[in-house]
Design a protein around this motif. Structure first.
Motif, short mmCIF file in Angstrom:
data_model
loop_
_atom_site.label_atom_id
_atom_site.label_comp_id
_atom_site.label_asym_id
_atom_site.label_seq_id
_atom_site.Cartn_x
_atom_site.Cartn_y
_atom_site.Cartn_z
N ASP A 1 0.79 -1.09 0.00
CA ASP A 1 0.08 -0.05 0.09
C ASP A 1 0.86 1.08 0.00
N GLU A 2 1.85 1.10 0.63
CA GLU A 2 2.71 2.21 0.84
C GLU A 2 3.44 2.57 -0.42
N ILE A 3 4.07 1.58 -1.02
CA ILE A 3 4.66 1.71 -2.53
C ILE A 3 3.54 2.31 -3.53
N CYS A 4 2.16 1.92 -3.35
CA CYS A 4 1.35 2.70 -4.29
C CYS A 4 1.04 3.95 -4.02
N LYS A 5 0.97 4.23 -2.74
CA LYS A 5 0.89 5.54 -2.35
C LYS A 5 1.97 6.51 -2.78
N GLN A 6 3.08 5.95 -2.59
CA GLN A 6 4.32 6.88 -2.82
C GLN A 6 4.69 6.97 -4.47
N THR A 7 4.30 6.28 -5.27
CA THR A 7 4.50 6.10 -6.55
C THR A 7 3.30 6.78 -7.40
N ALA A 8 2.09 6.58 -6.73
CA ALA A 8 0.93 7.08 -7.44
C ALA A 8 0.77 6.14 -8.70
N LEU A 9 1.00 4.98 -8.67
CA LEU A 9 0.75 3.82 -9.54
C LEU A 9 -0.38 2.84 -9.05
N THR A 10 -1.27 2.51 -10.24
CA THR A 10 -2.43 1.31 -9.58
C THR A 10 -1.67 0.25 -9.01
N TYR A 11 -2.57 -0.25 -8.30
CA TYR A 11 -2.25 -1.53 -7.47
C TYR A 11 -1.98 -2.68 -8.46
N ASN A 12 -2.53 -2.97 -9.54
CA ASN A 12 -2.26 -3.98 -10.32
C ASN A 12 -0.82 -3.48 -11.06
N THR A 13 -0.57 -2.41 -11.34
CA THR A 13 0.90 -2.01 -12.28
C THR A 13 1.89 -2.20 -10.99
N VAL A 14 1.78 -1.88 -9.81
CA VAL A 14 3.03 -2.06 -8.79
C VAL A 14 3.09 -3.51 -8.54
N ILE A 15 2.08 -4.25 -8.71
CA ILE A 15 2.29 -5.78 -8.31
C ILE A 15 3.20 -6.61 -9.57
N ALA A 16 2.75 -5.98 -10.71
CA ALA A 16 3.63 -6.56 -12.18
C ALA A 16 5.16 -6.04 -12.01
N ILE A 17 5.27 -4.58 -11.42
CA ILE A 17 6.57 -4.40 -11.31
C ILE A 17 7.29 -5.15 -10.33
N LEU A 18 6.80 -5.34 -9.08
CA LEU A 18 7.26 -6.02 -8.07
C LEU A 18 7.89 -7.40 -8.50
N LEU A 19 7.08 -7.90 -9.35
CA LEU A 19 7.34 -9.49 -9.52
C LEU A 19 8.67 -9.31 -10.63
N THR A 20 8.53 -8.29 -11.50
CA THR A 20 9.65 -8.17 -12.31
C THR A 20 11.04 -7.77 -11.53
N LEU A 21 10.96 -7.00 -10.87
CA LEU A 21 12.14 -6.57 -9.75
C LEU A 21 12.33 -7.76 -8.95
N GLU A 22 11.58 -8.63 -8.75
CA GLU A 22 11.89 -10.05 -7.78
C GLU A 22 12.44 -10.85 -8.93
N LEU A 23 12.11 -11.21 -9.95
CA LEU A 23 12.85 -11.80 -11.00
C LEU A 23 14.25 -11.43 -11.16
N TYR A 24 14.52 -10.18 -11.18
CA TYR A 24 15.79 -9.44 -11.49
C TYR A 24 16.62 -9.78 -10.22
N ARG A 25 15.90 -10.18 -9.21
CA ARG A 25 16.61 -10.30 -7.87
C ARG A 25 17.35 -9.14 -7.12
N LEU A 26 16.47 -7.94 -7.74
CA LEU A 26 16.76 -6.63 -7.26
C LEU A 26 16.05 -6.35 -5.73
N ILE A 27 14.66 -7.16 -5.58
CA ILE A 27 14.21 -6.86 -4.36
C ILE A 27 13.81 -8.53 -3.95
N ILE A 28 13.30 -8.43 -2.58
CA ILE A 28 12.59 -9.71 -2.09
C ILE A 28 11.54 -9.47 -1.39
N SER A 29 10.45 -10.33 -1.52
CA SER A 29 9.17 -10.36 -0.97
C SER A 29 9.09 -11.01 0.32
#
Length: 370
Positions: A330-358
């Protein structure tokens, strides 16, 4: 001219006799010359041969064509490698459908401790090009032999990157040595002959017909210890190669890409179906393969393996970089002003890149390398 070589070449020219049947004959009779000298009844009793194939062998009389093939090889410095030849790629012997005869022109030994095949789409993205070049640069300390198919796209990029890093590289052809396909790769082919090699199972006059490419792909898959898939759609030659490598019980690695990118769908499917290991860098590949440490390369930040992120992806990453503690969805959505679905997709991509962890509770943070 060796009589045994004449029979070896002739064996590949007998109609209705494929590599599986030819290999069965060799296993039962020992030499190609013995196959042609055996009685029809003896041939027909070999499992998988039968009356029809035995008759084709006894009917074969085109030894003049085999002689021409050998003379062509002698003229152009091409080495015929029969499966009993110690220079024949030994890894291929573990594949039930390996060619009984290969034609090789080059200097690189085909039996090395570290052999990797790198394959991918013919219409690569900038991401695919950058990652291929970076991966091969990082592989240099282990000095692998790099195999690919001399095609447009990822194949050519892999060959050129290997040459740039002074690594030996071999192109596997889907045709005979009387032509080079694609024709735009004549100069690259010449360089491979000098600093690596070209390999094919096809006689000199064989054209690059469509049905020859899957046969080429099985050599690419079988000759290597590992196959690396850079970019591919769900259908295509790279997926055929990857699946063949799985069937041969070889390690397959796939590079993740954006879930919205059609050219990454094949790689993501291979990872999802546990047919491929998600590849992040050369050190991970070396560790997975059990390669001894010769000289450990300096691995830079994980995100340097990947090209520049999109603006939206960078927004999400910046939020996580600004926070020391895990950040909620929720905080990421708030800070970026991006939609929920867009943020979910981006987080999955960044996780695949191993830049982030869930983390549990829909929390996310940067990996320790960032």
């Amino acid at each position: 001219m060796s009589q045994e070589l004449l029979y070896q070449v002739a064996l590949t020219q007998v109609p209705e006799l494929g590599p599986v049947q030819a290999r069965l004959l060799i296993e039962h009779l020992g030499y190609a010359s013995q196959i042609f000298k055996a009685r029809k009844k003896e041939l027909s009793l070999v499992p998988g041969i039968g009356e029809i194939r035995a008759a084709q062998i006894k009917r074969y009389q085109q030894f003049e064509a085999a002689e021409k093939e050998i003379k062509f090889c002698q003229k152009h410095g091409i080495h015929p490698l029969f499966l009993l030849n110690p220079d024949y790629p030994q890894l291929l012997l573990h594949c039930y459908d390996s060619p009984v005869l290969l034609y090789y022109r080059g200097t690189a030994p085909l039996n090395q401790q570290r052999i990797v095949s790198i394959v991918g789409t013919r219409s690569n993205t900038a991401y695919g090009k950058q990652v291929t070049e970076k991966l091969i640069e990082e592989l240099k300390p282990w000095q692998p032999l790099v195999i690919s198919g001399l095609a447009f796209g990822i194949d050519a990029i892999a060959h050129k990157a290997a040459l740039k890093q002074q690594l030996e590289t071999v192109g596997v052809l889907a045709h005979g040595f009387n032509t080079i396909y694609p024709s735009q790769h004549h100069a690259l082919a010449r360089e491979l002959i000098e600093k690596g090699g070209l390999l094919t199972e096809f006689g000199k006059d064989t054209a690059p017909d469509k049905h020859n490419f899957p046969r080429r792909n099985r050599i690419v898959a079988g000759i290597s210890h590992a196959t690396i898939v850079i970019e591919t759609a769900i259908k295509g030659g790279s997926m055929i190669t990857a699946n063949l490598a799985c069937n041969y019980h070889r390690d397959v690695f796939a590079l993740p890409g954006k879930i919205s990118d059609a050219k990454s769908t094949g790689c993501l499917q291979l990872i999802q179906q546990n047919k491929a290991i998600l590849l992040t860098d050369a050190a991970q590949l070396a560790a997975s393969m059990g390669w001894e440490e010769i000289k450990k390369p300096t691995i830079k930040m994980q995100n340097e393996l990947f090209p520049s992120l999109s603006n939206e992806e960078q927004k999400v990453l910046s939020v996580l970089q600004d926070k020391k503690a895990p950040v909620s969805l929720d905080e990421i959505c708030k800070q970026t002003a991006l939609t929920y679905n867009t943020v979910i997709a981006i987080l999955l991509t960044l996780e695949l890149y191993r830049l982030i962890i869930s983390l549990p509770g829909k929390l996310y943070q940067l990996t320790s390398t960032n």
